[in-house]
Each structure stands twice: as structure tokens, then as C-alpha cells.
Design an enzyme around this catalytic site. Sequence first.
Site, mmCIF file in Angstrom:
data_model
loop_
_atom_site.group_PDB
_atom_site.id
_atom_site.type_symbol
_atom_site.label_atom_id
_atom_site.label_comp_id
_atom_site.label_asym_id
_atom_site.label_seq_id
_atom_site.Cartn_x
_atom_site.Cartn_y
_atom_site.Cartn_z
ATOM 1 N N ASP A 125 25.294 -17.985 4.965
ATOM 2 C CA ASP A 125 25.475 -16.747 4.223
ATOM 3 C C ASP A 125 25.038 -17.020 2.787
ATOM 4 O O ASP A 125 25.472 -17.992 2.171
ATOM 5 C CB ASP A 125 26.944 -16.295 4.260
ATOM 6 C CG ASP A 125 27.084 -14.826 3.920
ATOM 7 O OD1 ASP A 125 26.589 -13.988 4.694
ATOM 8 O OD2 ASP A 125 27.666 -14.513 2.868
ATOM 9 N N ASP A 144 23.641 -13.448 7.745
ATOM 10 C CA ASP A 144 22.366 -13.651 7.060
ATOM 11 C C ASP A 144 21.403 -14.521 7.855
ATOM 12 O O ASP A 144 20.226 -14.211 7.982
ATOM 13 C CB ASP A 144 22.583 -14.269 5.674
ATOM 14 C CG ASP A 144 23.220 -13.311 4.693
ATOM 15 O OD1 ASP A 144 23.218 -12.084 4.949
ATOM 16 O OD2 ASP A 144 23.722 -13.782 3.656
#
Length: 171
Positions: free
Chosen positions: A81, A68
Site C-alpha cells: 500500500d 494498491d
Amino acid sequence: TPIDQLEQACRQQIASLVWHALHTPLAEVGAPLCGIPKGDRLHEVEFLYPEREEEGRPEERFITGFMDLLFRARNKYYLVDWKTNLLPAYSHAHIERSMNDSDYHRQYRLYLQAARRWLTRAHGPTFSFAERFGGVYYLYVRGLNARDESAGVYFHRPTEQDLDLDFVLKY
């Protein structure tokens, strides 16, 4: 509830989650994510690497995915994340249970493999991942409070075992 009121309520809820995620101070980083300059962030980092690297034999299986967020702060790199899991509470105990139940420890270990490979390639063979990688944050956005890490935050500093791909794949 009329649809326009429901849409507005959803937008407000999402805006609140995002605001809390960007403003929660991260102790290891020394700042919230909103304080990280754009040039020090990489979003949605795609990776692909061989499951095994053996000389003289072409690899048939690969590990692929997306991290991410990878960012740099105070001369160290961090991985984030985002998690939207609905938990009964967002205490450290509930988050640890979620990390175990969802196999997120394996997930971040696979991410660490990708981050180490990418950072070593970017900085060259003298790059020391152990010294320059600060850790992994799993941010449970429903539990973040924008004040501190007491709710919604999981942090892990990698160990040698985390970086052993054979261990990670057997885990």
C-alpha cells in the site's frame, strides 16, 4: 516562480519519489519492486466480500476497496500500500505512530481478508495462506531512500488474529 519552472520542479519531485519507491530494496522480498516481473504483479486489485458469512441468511453488508499492489516473489505473495503522508520524519517510530493514528492496521487486516479469499479461490482449497503469504508493506513514498528499509518502510507478517474478521471488525 514562473509556472513552467514550478511544473518542471513538480515533475522532478514526482519522478524522484517514484524512482525511490521502485528501487528501495525490500528485505523480505529480496529485491526492489522494479525487479518484480510484470506477470507477478497485480495493480489496483478491487475487492468486495460479505462482512459476515452465515448460512441461510443473505448478507446485507459488504466490505469493498482496492489493494494498491499484490505481487509474488520467491513463491510468496506480498501486499503493498502506497502512502504519501507528510510526516516529521520517516523513521520506524514515526511510521508506527502514523500507522496507529490513521488506523492503517485495520486497513491492511481488511486487505488480508480479501487477499486470502482471492488467493484461495485462485489456487484451490489446498492453498495455505499462512505458508504462502509473505507479508504486508506500507511504503511511505516521501521517506524512501532507495538504499534500504531504514526510512519509509513498514512491514508486517500476518498473525492469526489479523486473519480473524470478527476481531478486525471489533478492533
